[in-house]
Design an enzyme around this catalytic site. Structure first.
Site, PDB file in Angstrom:
ATOM      1  N   ASP A 176      -9.598  -3.677  -5.527  1.00  0.00           N
ATOM      2  CA  ASP A 176      -9.033  -2.832  -4.468  1.00  0.00           C
ATOM      3  C   ASP A 176      -9.672  -1.452  -4.507  1.00  0.00           C
ATOM      4  O   ASP A 176      -9.676  -0.784  -5.545  1.00  0.00           O
ATOM      5  CB  ASP A 176      -7.517  -2.721  -4.668  1.00  0.00           C
ATOM      6  CG  ASP A 176      -6.807  -2.171  -3.447  1.00  0.00           C
ATOM      7  OD1 ASP A 176      -7.440  -1.461  -2.645  1.00  0.00           O
ATOM      8  OD2 ASP A 176      -5.609  -2.446  -3.301  1.00  0.00           O
ATOM      9  N   SER A 197       0.845  -1.187   0.000  1.00  0.00           N
ATOM     10  CA  SER A 197       0.000   0.000   0.000  1.00  0.00           C
ATOM     11  C   SER A 197       0.888   1.248   0.000  1.00  0.00           C
ATOM     12  O   SER A 197       1.683   1.429  -0.909  1.00  0.00           O
ATOM     13  CB  SER A 197      -0.956  -0.033   1.190  1.00  0.00           C
ATOM     14  OG  SER A 197      -1.980   0.905   1.046  1.00  0.00           O
ATOM     15  N   HIS A 239      -8.135  -4.835  -1.380  1.00  0.00           N
ATOM     16  CA  HIS A 239      -6.885  -4.317  -0.836  1.00  0.00           C
ATOM     17  C   HIS A 239      -6.173  -5.327   0.047  1.00  0.00           C
ATOM     18  O   HIS A 239      -4.949  -5.373   0.084  1.00  0.00           O
ATOM     19  CB  HIS A 239      -7.182  -3.044  -0.044  1.00  0.00           C
ATOM     20  CG  HIS A 239      -5.975  -2.211   0.244  1.00  0.00           C
ATOM     21  ND1 HIS A 239      -5.242  -1.600  -0.739  1.00  0.00           N
ATOM     22  CD2 HIS A 239      -5.361  -1.888   1.415  1.00  0.00           C
ATOM     23  CE1 HIS A 239      -4.240  -0.918  -0.193  1.00  0.00           C
ATOM     24  NE2 HIS A 239      -4.285  -1.089   1.111  1.00  0.00           N
TER      25      HIS A 239
END
Length: 723
Positions: free
Chosen positions: A661, A576, A696
């Site tokens: 995501d 991320s 995600h």
């Protein structure tokens, strides 16, 4: 229908996926995405060419885009095929350490004990409860769950049954009504964190007919046991925009709006106060916050607790007839605790209680009868301070030089026992409870690790690396006992460094497979986190963001100099915003890393932050800066990984993403890989894996994620030459 592998290979010769020269004789030819001219223009006139912009498809339906992702997956399959035996071995090693029929520590609430448990061979938890009674406590229930005694258990949610036939499933939250009769839960079936709320009658086990779609995972019941508050998301940006209330049995289409947030820089959340008296709506941005509250017995009118103000953050709880507030107001950079009487409506009503200190960050607090537990951070480590009503205080002790400690679930305030969590890189996750009156400490549960695991076989250290500007950066690391610091080992260095999120040293059941093969695992606590207080965060964001990247490189150099790793056997890992870190260091110092593992990486910073329609963009202007301002545009452009790819030899890379995501859109890593393939002069492989049914956090289920991790770690070990 032809198999996807066949389709992907066929598309390699199509106009959209043209052939390219193989990066190495032993590797297949990687996909080569077509380029289409596209100009991204900033409001101040700056322009950038983005030939892979076409890979963006908000609906995830573009055949050409899907063909490219499938082609990359087919290429990944081919490159990783020789590692399949190692993947299976790593997976088997990890799963063999896991007690499959495990259960969480029960907590008591309104006459019931709640917990989650797993059954052997199943991916998802069972959420259940049992009635309180004589001789019933956390220890007795843990013992019953361990031997499989469930005769007096009420199953609330069997997530395995709910997830059956679905590629992805997750319960975001579940809440039982105050009278214990009705269950509401929020479920996500594609990983995009757009939840659906459902209801169940706990007396009959029958679900109510109404459902509510397009919401976050936050749920709060009112005292009438029929009114549920929830948060509606914007369908495009996924921002939390409206708090609504639903009365059980009514049509959700008619649910009234309780609060609508006009400022798209703010997130919404809802909850109850410690004493259950009030329902709270919390609004928070990076730099400011606001709270509104209403009586849970009659939540009709929500009052502003203190109006929002730039650079003033606060969170409040109510107990014992007063409000307790954690805030950075009045220059309390590391936060302080203040109090306010009932009816408070502004900051002028606040009275200082626990003052601000430059060397102690106050992160959290929990209110009890007779004492307060305060979660703090000092010297880069966490601690829990217990403050009694008589003014005396003590700290919960820790026994290792690097560890993670924090408040656990403390559901009831009328007790002398405080629960806290503890872990380190050698100690599995543990839940303790400490009696504040007597000092007695009890270990309620330690994460079981099956097989021949012995914590005494591993060593953890806390080191300090000096960055290029003289700043001392903390480093946590672990290795197997007997490790020789001779500069020959392979090392995996992890980092994050954003949002003030501290990456504290904790136990990893899968990392053992690396340590047992002679590797060192380290965490670089770089600026941008909050390990050393709020200043540590401030020095790694906005126009100081580059400190995050140089800190990571400097920690790598320090560990090599100190003999913890060979200079050509260092790997880096981040996800991320940590994937942004990976992309930045790959551009800045590609020769210092043999392999880089980058999961759901935020690598196209300028384009994303110029587009307020993308989820999370507007909430993060105070984290990265708004590139509509040319000062921030130029600075971000200077480090944005996608924009700084250039002709040089990059290390081997494993890059992963999820098609669904909602936090880092799949097209960021897709574009990044496509451009990387154009400029990379290295023969080292670049593998790009897209989970076509995940978001995600990757695939759902506790075992499937270890299969994904085994694939990534097998790639890592092969590149580092670790057997």
């Amino acid at each position: 229908m032809k198999p996807l592998r066949f389709l992907a290979c066929l598309l390699l010769t199509s106009p959209l996926l043209m052939s390219s020269t193989a990066s190495a004789q032993t590797l297949p030819t990687p996909p080569d995405a077509a380029q289409h001219p596209h100009v991204v223009t900033a409001p101040h006139g700056a322009q950038r060419q983005d030939p892979y912009y076409w890979l963006r498809d908000d609906e995830r339906k573009n055949p050409a885009m899907l063909a490219y992702l499938n082609a990359e997956n087919a290429y990944a399959d081919a490159v990783l095929a020789p590692t399949k035996p190692l993947q299976d071995k790593l997976y088997d090693e990890t799963v063999a350490r896991i007690r499959q029929d495990d259960a969480s520590v029960p907590f008591r609430e309104r006459g019931f004990w709640y917990y989650a448990r797993f059954e052997t061979g199943k991916d998802y938890p069972i959420h259940a409860r049992r009635k309180d009674g004589p001789g019933v406590d956390a220890a007795s229930l843990l013992a019953a769950n361990t031997v499989g005694e469930f005769h007096d258990e009420q199953v609330l949610l069997d997530v395995n049954a709910l997830a059956a036939g679905k590629d992805y499933y997750n319960v975001g939250d579940y809440e039982v009504s105050p009278d214990n009769t009705t269950l509401a839960w929020a479920e996500d079936s594609n990983g995009r964190r757009q939840h659906v709320i459902r209801f169940r009658n706990l007396a009959t086990g029958v679900d109510y007919p109404e459902t509510i779609s397009g919401v976050s995972g936050d749920l709060v019941w009112a005292d009438d046991n029929r009114t549920l508050f929830y948060i509606e998301n914007d369908p495009d940006t996924l921002l939390t925009v409206r708090v609504k209330k639903h009365v059980l049995g009514s049509d959700p289409k008619n649910d009234p709006v309780v609060h609508e947030e006009a400022d798209d820089n703010y997130y919404l959340s809802i909850g109850r106060t410690r004493d259950e008296r009030y329902i709270i709506i919390a609004m928070s941005s990076t730099l400011s916050s606001e709270l509104r509250y209403a009586p849970a017995a009659n939540p009709v009118q929500f009052s502003v607790f203190a109006p929002r103000a730039r650079d003033v953050e606060y969170e409040a709880d109510h107990f014992g007839g007063r409000w307790v507030i954690r805030t950075n107001a009045d220059g309390a950079t590391n936060f302080k605790l203040v109090t306010a009487a009932d009816g408070a409506t502004s900051r002028t009503d606040w009275q200082d209680w626990i003052g601000h200190r430059d060397d102690v960050l106050i992160e959290d607090f929990e209110l009890f009868d007779g004492f307060t537990a305060i979660a703090e951070r000092s010297g880069g480590l966490e601690r829990v301070r217990l403050l009694r009503a008589n003014g005396s205080e003590e700290f919960v002790r820790a026994d290792e030089p690097a560890y993670s400690m924090g408040l656990a679930t403390n559901s009831e305030p009328n007790t002398d026992w405080v629960r806290y969590s503890y872990t380190s890189m050698t100690t599995p996750g543990s839940v303790y409870e400490l009696n504040v009156a007597t000092g007695e400490r009890r270990l309620l549960k330690r994460q079981p690790v099956l097989g021949d695991f012995n914590p005494d076989n591993y060593v953890t250290e806390r080191l300090w690396a000096t960055a290029r500007d003289g700043t001392r950066v903390p480093v946590s690391l672990v290795y197997r006992k007997g490790f020789a610091r001779d500069g020959k080992a392979a090392l995996l260095l992890y980092g994050y460094g954003s949002y003030g999120a501290s990456m504290d040293p904790g136990f990893s059941i899968s990392t053992l497979s690396l340590l047992d093969r002679g590797m060192v695992y380290a965490i670089a606590h770089v600026r941008g986190g909050q390990e050393l207080g709020r200043r540590w965060y401030e020095d790694g964001k906005l126009l100081k963001k580059v400190n995050t990247f140089t800190d990571f490189i400097d920690v790598r150099d320090f560990l090599v100099r100190e003999g913890y790793a060979a200079p050509d056997r260092v790997a880096a890992h981040g996800g991320s915003a940590g994937g942004l870190l990976m992309g930045a260091v790959a551009n800045m110092a590609p020769d210092k890393f043999r392999v880089i593992l980058s999961q759901v990486p935020f690598v196209d910073v300028v384009t994303t932050m110029l587009d307020p329609s993308i989820p999370l963009t507007t909430n993060e202007y105070d984290e990265w800066g708004n590139p509509e301002d040319k000062t921030y545009y130029d600075y971000i452009l200077g480090y944005s990984p996608y924009d700084n790819l250039r002709a040089q030899a990059y290390p081997a890379m494993f890059i992963g993403t999820g098609l669904w995501d909602s936090q880092v859109q799949y097209w960021e890593p897709a574009k990044y890989v496509a451009r990387l393939r154009d400029v990379n002069t290295s023969a080292a492989p670049v593998v790009f894996r897209t989970n076509m049914d995940a978001g995600h956090g990757g695939k759902s289920g506790r075992f499937r994620r270890y299969r994904e991790q085994a694939e990534m770690y097998a790639f890592l070990l092969e590149q580092l030459g670790v057997d």
